[in-house]
Design a protein around this motif. Sequence first.
Motif, PDB file in Angstrom:
ATOM      1  N   UNK A  52      -5.728  -4.850   4.721  1.00 57.55           N
ATOM      2  CA  UNK A  52      -6.418  -4.086   5.752  1.00 57.55           C
ATOM      3  C   UNK A  52      -6.374  -2.579   5.488  1.00 57.55           C
ATOM      4  N   UNK A  53      -5.384  -2.123   4.734  1.00 55.55           N
ATOM      5  CA  UNK A  53      -5.282  -0.684   4.444  1.00 55.55           C
ATOM      6  C   UNK A  53      -6.359  -0.208   3.479  1.00 55.55           C
ATOM      7  N   UNK A  54      -6.902  -1.131   2.682  1.00 56.86           N
ATOM      8  CA  UNK A  54      -7.903  -0.752   1.691  1.00 56.86           C
ATOM      9  C   UNK A  54      -7.315  -0.127   0.445  1.00 56.86           C
ATOM     10  N   UNK A  55      -5.986  -0.109   0.326  1.00 54.32           N
ATOM     11  CA  UNK A  55      -5.337   0.473  -0.846  1.00 54.32           C
ATOM     12  C   UNK A  55      -5.364  -0.516  -2.009  1.00 54.32           C
ATOM     13  N   UNK A  56      -5.781  -0.086  -3.208  1.00 56.17           N
ATOM     14  CA  UNK A  56      -5.787  -1.017  -4.350  1.00 56.17           C
ATOM     15  C   UNK A  56      -4.390  -1.466  -4.741  1.00 56.17           C
ATOM     16  N   UNK A  57      -3.391  -0.579  -4.587  1.00 53.62           N
ATOM     17  CA  UNK A  57      -2.026  -0.955  -4.935  1.00 53.62           C
ATOM     18  C   UNK A  57      -1.481  -2.006  -3.964  1.00 53.62           C
TER      19      UNK A  57
END
Length: 304
Positions: free
Chosen positions: A111-116
């Motif tokens: 949900x954060x959209x962070x690739x990591x």
Amino acid sequence: MIALVVILVVALFFIGIVNRTKSLLGGRVGPGLFQHVHDVVRLFRKGAVISTTSSIVFRLAPTISFVAILMACTLIPFGTQPALLPFQYDVVAFAYLLALSRFVMILAALDTGSPFEGMGANREGIYGMLVEPAFFVVFGSLAILTGHTSFTELFSTLHVGSGGVSILISVLAVYVILQIAMIESSRLPIDDPKTHLELTMIHEVMILDHSGFDLGLIMVSSSMKFALFGLLLANFHLTPSAPLWLLLIIAFGVNIVFAMTVGAIESFRARNRMKRNPQFILTLTSVAVLIYFSVLILTNKLVL
């Protein structure tokens, strides 16, 4: 009820013993036994910083994860003392409550959209999927051996010392459960909580955006997960004829040894290469299958 109280008490000092063991083996003073408790209390007093790009899924995930683990704790008995909420096939419910906890945290990471964080969520999902067969084969085998599908009835029948072959089965089952606990808690040799390189992190990179109360709740959930697996291991050694005070000593003793073992492993063992993790996890399923065939031979369902 006794089991839930034991889990909550063990959760207070388990991580502290792990950290103290690592400090002593590393020749350092290290943090105090209850430093992690102070850290959680400090986090509970802080506000959470939440990205505007995240949704309600991110906000609710730590709470749902904690509740799922708490519900799983209510299914664990204490020797012959029944669990708080026992029922038939609660072994299956236990596994999927842990899976629910993992699932909502994966959703929060995505949900954060962070690739990591998405990369860590992908690894967490894969390893969780690979370790489930080992759990089901082990407890399915113990269900065949005892004729029960509930933790309470299963551990009332099975304990170390109930027979020569049962000792061997119990030792193998304890080994598999110990490794499952390490994988479920994202510890060595699968993951290293000390790692701060996003490319090699798994669980830690998933919770990078969590802070304040939510991060404290995640830390409490992690401690409780260790404690409930510790009580599962202790149940193999709780003999029905022993008095309650002796059972409590055995349970806390097993958890202390478990915590020291985790600390020793994290002090002397290097983390697996990422590409070797699936092979390592599937090896546990092979050991679980060995338990299954041993049970079939013991119960005369398989004749050589």
